[in-house]
Design a protein around this motif. Structure first.
Motif, short mmCIF file in Angstrom:
data_model
loop_
_atom_site.label_atom_id
_atom_site.label_comp_id
_atom_site.label_asym_id
_atom_site.label_seq_id
_atom_site.Cartn_x
_atom_site.Cartn_y
_atom_site.Cartn_z
N GLY A 1 -15.81 -21.57 9.37
CA GLY A 1 -15.59 -22.29 8.12
C GLY A 1 -16.49 -21.81 6.99
N LEU B 1 -18.23 -18.73 4.76
CA LEU B 1 -18.03 -17.32 4.39
C LEU B 1 -19.30 -16.65 3.89
N HIS B 2 -20.40 -17.40 3.77
CA HIS B 2 -21.64 -16.81 3.25
C HIS B 2 -22.23 -15.85 4.28
N ASP B 3 -22.46 -14.60 3.86
CA ASP B 3 -22.98 -13.66 4.88
C ASP B 3 -24.17 -12.82 4.41
N ILE B 4 -24.67 -13.09 3.21
CA ILE B 4 -25.76 -12.24 2.69
C ILE B 4 -27.04 -12.46 3.52
N GLY B 5 -27.39 -13.73 3.74
CA GLY B 5 -28.59 -14.03 4.53
C GLY B 5 -28.44 -13.56 5.96
N SER C 1 -25.80 -18.57 11.57
CA SER C 1 -26.13 -18.84 10.18
C SER C 1 -25.13 -19.82 9.58
N LEU D 1 -24.55 -21.87 5.56
CA LEU D 1 -25.05 -22.10 4.21
C LEU D 1 -24.50 -23.37 3.58
N LEU D 2 -23.54 -23.99 4.26
CA LEU D 2 -22.91 -25.18 3.70
C LEU D 2 -23.25 -26.39 4.57
N THR D 3 -23.52 -27.51 3.94
CA THR D 3 -23.80 -28.70 4.74
C THR D 3 -22.58 -29.06 5.60
N ASN E 1 -36.41 -17.54 7.04
CA ASN E 1 -36.26 -16.22 6.41
C ASN E 1 -36.09 -15.13 7.46
N ALA E 2 -35.62 -13.97 6.97
CA ALA E 2 -35.23 -12.89 7.87
C ALA E 2 -36.43 -12.29 8.60
N GLY F 1 -30.36 -20.60 7.69
CA GLY F 1 -29.48 -20.76 6.53
C GLY F 1 -30.09 -21.84 5.66
C1 B12 Z 1 -23.62 -16.14 -2.92
C2 B12 Z 1 -23.05 -17.52 -2.73
C3 B12 Z 1 -21.68 -17.62 -2.47
C4 B12 Z 1 -20.78 -16.41 -2.29
C5 B12 Z 1 -20.99 -15.86 -0.87
C6 B12 Z 1 -20.87 -14.35 -0.82
C7 B12 Z 1 -21.32 -13.80 0.49
N1 B12 Z 1 -20.73 -12.69 0.86
O1 B12 Z 1 -22.19 -14.35 1.17
C8 B12 Z 1 -19.36 -17.05 -2.49
C9 B12 Z 1 -19.00 -16.90 -3.96
C10 B12 Z 1 -18.24 -16.48 -1.66
C11 B12 Z 1 -19.64 -18.51 -2.22
C12 B12 Z 1 -18.65 -19.41 -1.90
C13 B12 Z 1 -18.87 -20.79 -1.77
N2 B12 Z 1 -20.03 -21.45 -1.95
CO1 B12 Z 1 -21.73 -20.53 -2.15
N3 B12 Z 1 -23.41 -19.89 -2.64
C14 B12 Z 1 -23.89 -18.68 -2.80
C15 B12 Z 1 -25.36 -18.75 -3.23
C16 B12 Z 1 -25.41 -18.57 -4.74
C17 B12 Z 1 -26.33 -17.76 -2.63
C18 B12 Z 1 -26.37 -17.72 -1.09
C19 B12 Z 1 -27.15 -16.50 -0.68
O2 B12 Z 1 -26.58 -15.46 -0.35
N4 B12 Z 1 -28.51 -16.57 -0.73
C20 B12 Z 1 -29.38 -15.44 -0.45
C21 B12 Z 1 -29.64 -15.32 1.04
C22 B12 Z 1 -30.55 -14.12 1.31
O3 B12 Z 1 -30.33 -16.49 1.46
P1 B12 Z 1 -29.86 -17.37 2.73
O4 B12 Z 1 -28.41 -17.21 2.94
O5 B12 Z 1 -30.43 -18.72 2.61
O6 B12 Z 1 -30.54 -16.62 3.96
C23 B12 Z 1 -31.93 -16.60 4.22
C24 B12 Z 1 -32.43 -17.77 5.08
O7 B12 Z 1 -31.67 -18.94 4.93
C25 B12 Z 1 -32.44 -17.23 6.48
N5 B12 Z 1 -31.22 -17.25 7.29
C26 B12 Z 1 -29.93 -17.20 6.93
N6 B12 Z 1 -29.15 -17.17 8.01
C27 B12 Z 1 -29.93 -17.17 9.08
C28 B12 Z 1 -29.64 -17.15 10.45
C29 B12 Z 1 -30.68 -17.19 11.36
C30 B12 Z 1 -30.36 -17.15 12.81
C31 B12 Z 1 -32.02 -17.28 10.92
C32 B12 Z 1 -33.10 -17.37 11.91
C33 B12 Z 1 -32.32 -17.30 9.57
C34 B12 Z 1 -31.28 -17.25 8.66
O8 B12 Z 1 -32.80 -15.87 6.28
C35 B12 Z 1 -32.14 -15.40 5.10
C36 B12 Z 1 -32.94 -14.31 4.49
O9 B12 Z 1 -34.28 -14.68 4.22
C37 B12 Z 1 -25.74 -20.20 -2.79
C38 B12 Z 1 -26.86 -20.87 -3.60
C39 B12 Z 1 -28.19 -20.68 -2.94
N7 B12 Z 1 -29.16 -20.60 -3.78
O10 B12 Z 1 -28.34 -20.66 -1.73
C40 B12 Z 1 -24.39 -20.94 -2.93
C41 B12 Z 1 -24.10 -22.16 -2.07
C42 B12 Z 1 -24.59 -21.96 -0.65
N8 B12 Z 1 -22.64 -22.22 -2.09
C43 B12 Z 1 -22.18 -23.43 -2.17
C44 B12 Z 1 -20.80 -23.77 -2.21
C45 B12 Z 1 -20.48 -25.22 -2.42
C46 B12 Z 1 -19.81 -22.79 -2.05
C47 B12 Z 1 -18.30 -23.03 -2.04
C48 B12 Z 1 -17.83 -24.27 -1.26
C49 B12 Z 1 -17.86 -23.07 -3.50
C50 B12 Z 1 -16.40 -23.43 -3.72
N9 B12 Z 1 -16.22 -24.61 -4.25
O11 B12 Z 1 -15.53 -22.65 -3.39
C51 B12 Z 1 -17.76 -21.72 -1.42
C52 B12 Z 1 -17.64 -21.85 0.12
C53 B12 Z 1 -16.89 -20.74 0.73
C54 B12 Z 1 -17.02 -20.83 2.23
N10 B12 Z 1 -16.03 -21.36 2.93
O12 B12 Z 1 -18.03 -20.42 2.76
C55 B12 Z 1 -23.30 -24.45 -2.21
C56 B12 Z 1 -23.48 -25.20 -0.89
C57 B12 Z 1 -23.79 -26.65 -1.09
C58 B12 Z 1 -23.94 -27.36 0.20
N11 B12 Z 1 -25.04 -28.06 0.31
O13 B12 Z 1 -23.15 -27.27 1.09
C59 B12 Z 1 -24.52 -23.58 -2.65
C60 B12 Z 1 -25.88 -24.08 -2.15
C61 B12 Z 1 -24.49 -23.57 -4.19
C62 B12 Z 1 -24.81 -24.92 -4.81
N12 B12 Z 1 -26.02 -25.13 -5.23
O14 B12 Z 1 -23.98 -25.76 -4.89
N13 B12 Z 1 -20.96 -18.80 -2.33
#
Ligand code: B12
Length: 210
Positions: free
Chosen positions: A98, A100-104, A146, A148-150, A197-198, A178
Motif C-alpha cells: 500500500g 509507494l515511498h521508496d527513497i528511504g 519500510s 512512510l504512511l501512518t 536512519n540508514a 520510516g
Molecule cells: C517524496 C514523498 C512522496 C513521493 C514518493 C516518491 C518515492 N519514490 O519515494 C510521492 C509523491 C509518490 C508521495 C506520495 C504520497 N505521499 Co508522500 N511524501 C514524500 C515526502 C515529501 C518525502 C519522503 C522521503 O523520501 N523522505 C526522505 C527519506 C530519505 O526519508 P525516510 O523515508 O524517512 O527514510 C529514512 C528513515 O525513515 C529510515 N528508514 C526508512 N525506511 C527504513 C526501513 C528500515 C528497515 C530502517 C531500519 C530504517 C528506515 O532511514 C531513511 C534514511 O535515513 C514525505 C514528507 C517527509 N518529510 O517525510 C511525504 C509523506 C510521507 N507523504 C505523505 C502522503 C500523505 C502521501 C500521499 C498519500 C499523498 C496523496 N494524497 O496522494 C501519497 C501516498 C502514495 C502511496 N500509496 O504511498 C505524508 C504522510 C502522512 C502520514 N502521516 O501518513 C507525508 C509525511 C507528507 C505530509 N507531511 O503530509 N510522497
C-alpha cells in the motif's frame, strides 16, 4: 593503476562519475573487487554515516553518496558473484503493501550493501507473501520493512504475522523504519529492531549477524 584514495573521496563526495571511472580503471589494472569495497567504499560510507549523524551531511548528500556507491557496486557485483565472496548477511528489504515511498528504503538498502550485506530489494508496495517467498528462496537472515504512511504502518504488523504463520519468523531478524515508525511501535508489533536512519540501520544489521 589509479589512485584508489580517489574512490574513497568520490563516494564520500557523492561523485558517481568519478567513482565509476576509478572502479573501471582499478579493475582493468587487476585490483581485487573486495579490496575496493572493504578498504575504500565501505570506509567512505561509514564516514558518510558519521557525517549524517552529526548533521554535517543531510539526506541529499546521503543520496548522492549512495548513488556513487551503487554505480561502482554495479560493476563489482558480477565479479564478486563469480569469486563466490561471502556476504556479511542477506537482507530482504521492501516498502510494505500500500506504500509507494521508496527513497528511504533505497538509502537503507544501499548503505547495507556498502556495509557488505547482500540486499534483495523487493521494491515498494510489497505484499507479505512476497517477503515470505524471498526469505525462503534466498535464505535471508534479515527482513527490513519500510513504511512512510501512518495508514500503511499496520502492514508491518501484518507482514510479521505472516512470517510467523509461514513458519519463517524464527530464522530472520526483522527491522523496521520510516518517518512515522517509532521504537515503541516496533516493539509493539514484535520487530527485533528499529532505526530512524540508514546509517544506524547498518549498525543494527551488524548486531543481528554478530
Ligand atoms: C517524496 C514523498 C512522496 C513521493 C514518493 C516518491 C518515492 N519514490 O519515494 C510521492 C509523491 C509518490 C508521495 C506520495 C504520497 N505521499 Co508522500 N511524501 C514524500 C515526502 C515529501 C518525502 C519522503 C522521503 O523520501 N523522505 C526522505 C527519506 C530519505 O526519508 P525516510 O523515508 O524517512 O527514510 C529514512 C528513515 O525513515 C529510515 N528508514 C526508512 N525506511 C527504513 C526501513 C528500515 C528497515 C530502517 C531500519 C530504517 C528506515 O532511514 C531513511 C534514511 O535515513 C514525505 C514528507 C517527509 N518529510 O517525510 C511525504 C509523506 C510521507 N507523504 C505523505 C502522503 C500523505 C502521501 C500521499 C498519500 C499523498 C496523496 N494524497 O496522494 C501519497 C501516498 C502514495 C502511496 N500509496 O504511498 C505524508 C504522510 C502522512 C502520514 N502521516 O501518513 C507525508 C509525511 C507528507 C505530509 N507531511 O503530509 N510522497
Amino acid at each position: 593503476m589509479p589512485e584508489l584514495q580517489k574512490l574513497y573521496d568520490a563516494v564520500l563526495n557523492g561523485d558517481q562519475k568519478t567513482a565509476i571511472a576509478i572502479t573501471e580503471e582499478a579493475l582493468a589494472a587487476g585490483t581485487n573487487p573486495m579490496d575496493l569495497i572493504t578498504n575504500y567504499m565501505v570506509p567512505a560510507m561509514d564516514e558518510v554515516g558519521k557525517r549524517f549523524e552529526c548533521e554535517d551531511y543531510f539526506v541529499p548528500e546521503l543520496l548522492l553518496s549512495a548513488r556513487a556507491m551503487k554505480g561502482s557496486l554495479n560493476l563489482l557485483r558480477p565479479l564478486l558473484a563469480a569469486q563466490g565472496s561471502q556476504p556479511v548477511g542477506r537482507v530482504v528489504i521492501g516498502t510494505v503493501k500500500g506504500d509507494l515511498h521508496d527513497i528511504g528504503k533505497n538509502l537503507v538498502g544501499s548503505m547495507l550493501e556498502g556495509g557488505g550485506f547482500e540486499v534483495i530489494d523487493l521494491g515498494a508496495d510489497v505484499a507479505p507473501e512476497k517477503f515470505i517467498e524471498a526469505v525462503r528462496e534466498k535464505g535471508a537472515n534479515i527482513v527490513a520493512l519500510s513504511a512512510l504512511l501512518t495508514v500503511t504502518m499496520p502492514a508491518m504488523r501484518t507482514t510479521i504475522e505472516a512470517l510467523k504463520q509461514a513458519g519463517v519468523r524464527e530464522q530472520v531478524k526483522v527491522m523496521v523504519g520510516g518517518a512515522p515508525v517509532t521504537p515503541q511501535f516496533a516493539e509493539e508489533i514484535g520487530a527485533d529492531g528499529y532505526s530512524d536512519n540508514a546509517s544506524a540501520a547498518v549498525g543494527l544489521a551488524r548486531k543481528f549477524v554478530a
